[in-house]
Scaffold this motif. Structure first.
Motif, PDB file in Angstrom:
ATOM      1  N   LEU A 128       0.841  -1.198   0.000  1.00 19.99           N
ATOM      2  CA  LEU A 128       0.000   0.000   0.000  1.00 19.99           C
ATOM      3  C   LEU A 128       0.874   1.244   0.000  1.00 19.99           C
ATOM      4  O   LEU A 128       1.929   1.283   0.618  1.00 19.99           O
ATOM      5  CB  LEU A 128      -0.916  -0.001   1.230  1.00 19.99           C
ATOM      6  N   ARG A 129       0.394   2.295  -0.651  1.00 16.18           N
ATOM      7  CA  ARG A 129       1.160   3.543  -0.720  1.00 16.18           C
ATOM      8  C   ARG A 129       0.681   4.570   0.296  1.00 16.18           C
ATOM      9  O   ARG A 129       1.488   5.233   0.925  1.00 16.18           O
ATOM     10  CB  ARG A 129       1.085   4.111  -2.146  1.00 16.18           C
ATOM     11  N   VAL A 130      -0.587   4.728   0.470  1.00 17.25           N
ATOM     12  CA  VAL A 130      -1.127   5.630   1.488  1.00 17.25           C
ATOM     13  C   VAL A 130      -2.331   4.945   2.107  1.00 17.25           C
ATOM     14  O   VAL A 130      -3.290   4.645   1.417  1.00 17.25           O
ATOM     15  CB  VAL A 130      -1.557   6.991   0.899  1.00 17.25           C
ATOM     16  N   ASP A 131      -2.273   4.692   3.418  1.00 19.22           N
ATOM     17  CA  ASP A 131      -3.374   3.963   4.050  1.00 19.22           C
ATOM     18  C   ASP A 131      -4.134   4.790   5.090  1.00 19.22           C
ATOM     19  O   ASP A 131      -4.962   4.288   5.818  1.00 19.22           O
ATOM     20  CB  ASP A 131      -2.858   2.685   4.712  1.00 19.22           C
ATOM     21  N   ASP A 132      -3.845   6.099   5.158  1.00 18.84           N
ATOM     22  CA  ASP A 132      -4.506   6.925   6.180  1.00 18.84           C
ATOM     23  C   ASP A 132      -5.180   8.137   5.554  1.00 18.84           C
ATOM     24  O   ASP A 132      -5.357   9.166   6.180  1.00 18.84           O
ATOM     25  CB  ASP A 132      -3.486   7.381   7.242  1.00 18.84           C
ATOM     26  N   ILE A 133      -5.591   7.993   4.286  1.00 12.38           N
ATOM     27  CA  ILE A 133      -6.076   9.161   3.561  1.00 12.38           C
ATOM     28  C   ILE A 133      -7.544   9.485   3.863  1.00 12.38           C
ATOM     29  O   ILE A 133      -7.999  10.593   3.625  1.00 12.38           O
ATOM     30  CB  ILE A 133      -5.839   8.947   2.037  1.00 12.38           C
ATOM     31  N   ASN A 134      -8.300   8.515   4.369  1.00  7.09           N
ATOM     32  CA  ASN A 134      -9.738   8.735   4.581  1.00  7.09           C
ATOM     33  C   ASN A 134     -10.123   8.827   6.057  1.00  7.09           C
ATOM     34  O   ASN A 134     -11.286   8.626   6.415  1.00  7.09           O
ATOM     35  CB  ASN A 134     -10.543   7.603   3.909  1.00  7.09           C
ATOM     36  N   LEU A 135      -9.154   9.093   6.918  1.00  8.60           N
ATOM     37  CA  LEU A 135      -9.447   9.180   8.345  1.00  8.60           C
ATOM     38  C   LEU A 135     -10.214  10.466   8.668  1.00  8.60           C
ATOM     39  O   LEU A 135      -9.995  11.507   8.048  1.00  8.60           O
ATOM     40  CB  LEU A 135      -8.150   9.152   9.154  1.00  8.60           C
ATOM     41  N   THR A 136     -11.093  10.377   9.635  1.00  3.19           N
ATOM     42  CA  THR A 136     -11.815  11.574  10.089  1.00  3.19           C
ATOM     43  C   THR A 136     -11.386  11.883  11.507  1.00  3.19           C
ATOM     44  O   THR A 136     -11.109  10.983  12.304  1.00  3.19           O
ATOM     45  CB  THR A 136     -13.341  11.339  10.059  1.00  3.19           C
ATOM     46  N   LYS A 137     -11.349  13.164  11.830  1.00  4.45           N
ATOM     47  CA  LYS A 137     -10.898  13.539  13.172  1.00  4.45           C
ATOM     48  C   LYS A 137     -11.976  13.185  14.192  1.00  4.45           C
ATOM     49  O   LYS A 137     -13.172  13.229  13.911  1.00  4.45           O
ATOM     50  CB  LYS A 137     -10.536  15.013  13.230  1.00  4.45           C
ATOM     51  N   LYS A 138     -11.530  12.812  15.395  1.00  3.68           N
ATOM     52  CA  LYS A 138     -12.455  12.372  16.437  1.00  3.68           C
ATOM     53  C   LYS A 138     -12.752  13.459  17.453  1.00  3.68           C
ATOM     54  O   LYS A 138     -13.775  13.431  18.126  1.00  3.68           O
ATOM     55  CB  LYS A 138     -11.877  11.137  17.146  1.00  3.68           C
ATOM     56  N   GLU A 139     -11.838  14.409  17.593  1.00  5.53           N
ATOM     57  CA  GLU A 139     -12.034  15.496  18.565  1.00  5.53           C
ATOM     58  C   GLU A 139     -11.389  16.764  18.029  1.00  5.53           C
ATOM     59  O   GLU A 139     -10.450  16.708  17.237  1.00  5.53           O
ATOM     60  CB  GLU A 139     -11.383  15.152  19.905  1.00  5.53           C
ATOM     61  N   ASP A 140     -11.874  17.887  18.512  1.00  2.51           N
ATOM     62  CA  ASP A 140     -11.239  19.159  18.181  1.00  2.51           C
ATOM     63  C   ASP A 140     -10.190  19.459  19.248  1.00  2.51           C
ATOM     64  O   ASP A 140     -10.326  19.044  20.411  1.00  2.51           O
ATOM     65  CB  ASP A 140     -12.291  20.277  18.146  1.00  2.51           C
ATOM     66  N   THR A 141      -9.140  20.176  18.874  1.00  8.64           N
ATOM     67  CA  THR A 141      -8.080  20.482  19.847  1.00  8.64           C
ATOM     68  C   THR A 141      -8.586  21.370  20.975  1.00  8.64           C
ATOM     69  O   THR A 141      -7.940  21.457  22.033  1.00  8.64           O
ATOM     70  CB  THR A 141      -6.887  21.163  19.144  1.00  8.64           C
ATOM     71  N   ASP A 142      -9.737  22.024  20.790  1.00  7.16           N
ATOM     72  CA  ASP A 142     -10.312  22.826  21.886  1.00  7.16           C
ATOM     73  C   ASP A 142     -10.673  21.957  23.087  1.00  7.16           C
ATOM     74  O   ASP A 142     -10.783  22.452  24.211  1.00  7.16           O
ATOM     75  CB  ASP A 142     -11.569  23.561  21.405  1.00  7.16           C
ATOM     76  N   SER A 143     -10.875  20.648  22.845  1.00  6.76           N
ATOM     77  CA  SER A 143     -11.278  19.746  23.926  1.00  6.76           C
ATOM     78  C   SER A 143     -10.113  19.328  24.812  1.00  6.76           C
ATOM     79  O   SER A 143     -10.309  18.724  25.868  1.00  6.76           O
ATOM     80  CB  SER A 143     -11.937  18.491  23.344  1.00  6.76           C
TER      81      SER A 143
ATOM     82  N   SER B 132       7.802   3.677   1.467  1.00  6.63           N
ATOM     83  CA  SER B 132       8.387   3.341   0.168  1.00  6.63           C
ATOM     84  C   SER B 132       8.516   4.609  -0.660  1.00  6.63           C
ATOM     85  O   SER B 132       7.948   5.657  -0.324  1.00  6.63           O
ATOM     86  CB  SER B 132       7.502   2.328  -0.562  1.00  6.63           C
ATOM     87  N   ILE B 133       9.236   4.507  -1.763  1.00  8.85           N
ATOM     88  CA  ILE B 133       9.411   5.656  -2.651  1.00  8.85           C
ATOM     89  C   ILE B 133       8.055   6.175  -3.118  1.00  8.85           C
ATOM     90  O   ILE B 133       7.789   7.376  -3.123  1.00  8.85           O
ATOM     91  CB  ILE B 133      10.286   5.270  -3.863  1.00  8.85           C
ATOM     92  N   GLY B 134       7.182   5.234  -3.508  1.00 16.12           N
ATOM     93  CA  GLY B 134       5.858   5.622  -3.984  1.00 16.12           C
ATOM     94  C   GLY B 134       5.019   6.283  -2.913  1.00 16.12           C
ATOM     95  O   GLY B 134       4.315   7.267  -3.169  1.00 16.12           O
ATOM     96  N   GLU B 135       5.077   5.747  -1.689  1.00 16.44           N
ATOM     97  CA  GLU B 135       4.309   6.327  -0.581  1.00 16.44           C
ATOM     98  C   GLU B 135       4.784   7.740  -0.276  1.00 16.44           C
ATOM     99  O   GLU B 135       3.976   8.644  -0.060  1.00 16.44           O
ATOM    100  CB  GLU B 135       4.462   5.448   0.666  1.00 16.44           C
TER     101      GLU B 135
END
Length: 821
Positions: free
Chosen positions: A261-276, A363-366
């Motif tokens: 795999l080249r990029v496996d974290d591209i569809n993550l959504t944030k769970k909290e705002d830094t204000d918390s 990897s180079i591609g990642e």
């Protein structure tokens, strides 16, 4: 009529001794494509060899100027759009001036490996030839003509070699001379490394295939595991790639590319705002002060000092959150790949897929995919190791360098830059804040903090209810006889046993990998050394081989002395592999994990191992310095430093600083959760002041002692140190070359009446004088790192390298060298 343009370029692979900007012209159709920041193909030197160059400037020119300067034409434009903006081009100039490298080396440092181009000869169809001419050609020429004429695009020389097994230069040249084929040069990108070369065992008739001893060792391994990555086969058997290739040709194995795999974290959504994020009183004071600096939108530098576990990460998470809300971007650097997984996990929690990751474990591609995300403006936060400082972000608000004292931030090859210096340059350019953070900052940084050059913020207590661990220093010279051959004291073993009974985790630091560190002869007293380096070979039990940790040489385990042929060879010394074995023998029911360079070579290995330890799959973690810093495991209540003396007595003015930092940092991994932590420091010199201060986690006490010594002995921060290194195959020539350089310094200062305050020490052999077959000498210059000194030294280096007497001696300068002196 096409307008004549003149471009100023930096050319790849030029010698430092004559590196400068070179002018080329263009009056062809490509002129409209010429822009600063793009790469071009140019003819270079007397042979007009095609080379890649970076455009720094484009201007209108005249034919008279072009003829007067005898300018050559640009051959081709290689990029659709600029890959470096004006900041990147100015940064290239800065790096070249301050690190004594070529301009293109400075350019290359900013570009991911996958985007680097290689020049290759290509061949394509020339004139038509009739059947009679074709029949008159030899067999080799006919094969080449058929292949090249049938190719849709020009045939690359490398591809011809892969196709036919060799390329007959005489046959190729004959076809070129007769006009049947045409030769040209083309630039090819290295991008596309999405696979891992893997070997799979095939069914074959063993009676019909004759195998060598080395080929049989590969066969034996694959019979156990069926398939394995080629890099693992090479490691565990010690064979070269040619052995593996021979087995493929004999039909014993099949080689194939396994996709990764080249990029496996591209569809993550944030769970909290830094204000918390909730901060302690001390954290709030530091956060408020740092936020004020960011809000001023002026370039500045600050140091955040905080004891281990004080929550420095929460502070700069909130600061970065504030920057992102203002549409600003941020870079966060960690010194080692091992720290990246936990750091990235925290940032994904608060920023989701708005985070890109950059480090050498990809990897180079990642890396190229992550670079594209950053370049396209798809992310606001970049987390990574040293190279992340070059991330092509716009509108940077803050650059954070965590564990800022670590030597990993200094590049050991050209360009020999320190990421801190690059970060300062970029912060000035973006009116951003540079934030250095550590529980054990470098003596220089803390001095700049207390003297007002940096803004200093301190957090002296751990976050929440956590307390600093209770530390015991054990004198290992008084160990009972039965434990003298082990790495453990009775005190530490008792504490490990207590942790196992209570279901708590332990970390053991031993900063040397391998099993035995020395193989020696009882008769002639010689030590088995690497044939290419002046260093002892280390025994690795995992692959049952003696290995060199400098050049990678390995040989099977031997029982005979290479010098006197005696059979009385013995192995001594300890490494992490032996420590792991001893622990498993002493505590057979314990689940033990080892982390060092030998166990973390695979993709995502750091992440997988840390996640397994964090989940509680293992009771004890044994490792080198990669387990000592920046990690947070709440279930760890015991840390053992097995040999605290290891780094104390290195031949380097920073040895005390390194020892204090390593011990303090690893001790700080204990007791970061709800339970009180303990730490056992084993030492042959328990009364040593550095060990005592580290046991007390007293950085300020250490700093006060160390800064007085540095001042008295004139070491940084009261001067800069430049190391000039000389290397070559013949020791006598390297020695004489280094002495000649000292004379050149004296002569230049006297003849030109140069008044530069310097102190020259040496020359002398490096600690490990021979590496990879080359002898190395060094010169230490205490100086002031300013424009005047750098110009003086650069002129000397170029003069030395141009001298024919020194053609077999390489030389380079490294400003504020961080390695062992």
């Amino acid at each position: 009529m096409t307008e004549l343009k003149i471009v100023k370029v930096a050319v790849e692979n030029t010698a430092f001794s004559f590196d400068t900007f070179f002018d080329y012209m263009s009056v062809s159709d490509i002129t409209c494509k010429l822009e600063p920041g793009k790469r071009v193909l140019v003819p270079f030197g007397r042979s007009n060899m095609k080379k890649v160059a970076m455009i720094f400037e484009v201007r209108n020119g005249t034919r008279d100027e072009a003829e007067e300067k005898k300018l050559k034409n640009v051959t081709a434009v290689l990029d659709e759009a600029p890959i470096l903006n004006s900041e990147g081009l100015e940064l290239s100039k800065y790096i070249a001036k301050t690190t004594f490298c070529t301009l293109y080396e400075a350019v290359k440092a900013q570009i991911p490996t996958g985007m680097n181009l290689k020049i290759s000869e290509t061949y394509e169809k020339g004139r038509e030839l009739n059947d009679e001419e074709f029949d008159a050609l030899g067999d080799e020429e006919q094969r080449l003509v058929k292949h090249i004429f049938a190719s849709i695009k020009p045939a690359e020389r490398k591809k011809l070699f892969e196709r036919f097994g060799y390329v007959n230069d005489k046959a190729i040249q004959g076809l070129i001379d007769s006009g049947i084929i045409k030769k040209s040069a083309a630039a090819f990108s290295k991008i596309g490394d999405k696979t891992v070369k893997t070997a799979r065992l095939l069914e074959f008739d063993k009676r019909g295939v004759k195998l060598t001893e080395k080929q049989n060792s590969v066969l034996s391994l694959l019979e156990d595991v069926c398939e394995a990555a080629v890099r693992d086969i090479l490691y565990f058997t010690g064979v070269t790639m040619s052995v593996v290739s021979s087995l493929e040709k004999k039909g014993v194995i099949e080689l194939y590319d396994e996709e990764v795999l080249r990029v496996d974290d591209i569809n993550l959504t944030k769970k909290e705002d830094t204000d918390s994020i909730e901060l302690s009183k001390e954290q709030k004071i530091a956060y408020s002060g740092l936020k004020e600096l960011i809000d001023l939108e002026k370039a500045d530098a600050a140091l955040l000092y905080g004891v281990t576990g004080s929550g420095k990460t929460q502070v700069f998470l909130k600061l970065i959150g504030d920057c992102v809300k203002k549409n600003k971007s941020a870079i966060v650097m960690v010194p080692e790949i091992s720290l990246t997984p936990q750091t990235v996990k925290k940032f994904h929690h608060y920023f989701g897929s708005d985070v890109a990751v950059m480090h050498s474990g990809l990897s180079i591609g990642e890396r190229y995919d992550q670079y594209k995300r950053i370049k396209n403006g798809d992310v606001k936060v970049v987390v990574g190791t040293r190279s992340a400082v070059f991330a092509p972000l716009d509108n940077i608000g803050i650059i954070v360098i965590d564990e800022e004292q670590e030597s990993a931030y200094k590049s050991e090859s050209a360009p020999r830059y320190n990421a801190r210096d690059i970060a300062k340059f970029r912060c000035v350019n973006h009116n951003a804040l540079l934030l250095l953070a550590s529980a054990t900052p470098s003596v220089e940084s803390y001095y700049y903090g207390v003297s007002g050059r940096y803004k200093l913020f301190s957090i002296d207590k751990r976050f929440g209810k956590a307390e600093l661990p209770e530390v015991t220093v054990v004198d290992t010279s008084e160990r009972p006889l039965e434990l003298r051959d082990t790495a453990f004291s009775k005190t530490l073993l008792d504490e490990i046993n207590k942790n196992l009974e209570n279901g708590e985790q332990s970390i053991l630091l031993y900063n040397r990998r391998g099993y035995h560190t020395v193989a020696a002869c009882a008769d002639c007293k010689s030590v088995v050394t690497c044939p290419h380096c002046s260093i002892a070979l280390t025994y690795h039990k995992a692959n049952d081989r003696l290995m060199c940790h400098y050049c990678g040489y390995s040989t099977p385990l031997i029982d005979e002395c290479p010098s006197c042929k005696s059979k009385r060879l013995f192995y001594k010394g300890q490494g992490t592999q032996r420590v792991e074995d001893e622990i498993e023998m002493l505590f057979p029911n314990a689940k033990v994990m080892r982390m060092d360079l030998d166990t973390t070579g695979g993709k995502l290995s750091h992440k997988k191992q840390f996640e397994a330890f964090e989940k509680g799959d293992y009771d004890i973690l044994v490792g080198t310095q990669m387990v000592a810093k920046g990690l947070n495991f709440p279930k760890v209540t015991l840390v053992g430093v097995l040999n605290a003396d290891q780094t104390l007595y290195a031949n380097d003015f920073r040895s005390y600083e390194r020892a204090f930092s390593l011990i303090t940092q690893v001790v700080g991994r204990s007791g970061r959760g709800d339970k009180k932590g303990r730490a056992i420091i084993q030492s042959l010199t328990p009364q040593h002041e550095v060990i005592s201060l580290a046991a007390q986690q007293d950085y300020k006490g250490f700093f006060e002692n160390e800064i007085e010594t540095r001042k008295a002995m004139l070491y940084p921060p009261f001067c800069d140190i430049c190391v000039v290194v000389f290397s070559g195959l013949e020791r006598s020539k390297v020695d004489s070359g280094s002495k000649q350089f000292v004379e050149m310094i004296k002569n230049k200062m006297q003849s030109e009446n140069i008044n530069i305050p310097i102190r020259v020490l040496g020359p002398s052999p490096m600690n490990v004088v021979k590496v990879s077959g080359k002898y190395r000498y060094r010169l230490i210059i205490k100086c002031k790192n300013d424009k005047k000194f750098r110009s003086f030294l650069s002129e000397l280096l170029k003069e030395f390298l141009k001298d024919p007497k020194n053609k077999n001696v390489a030389a380079f300068a490294d400003m504020n060298y961080i390695g062992s002196m």
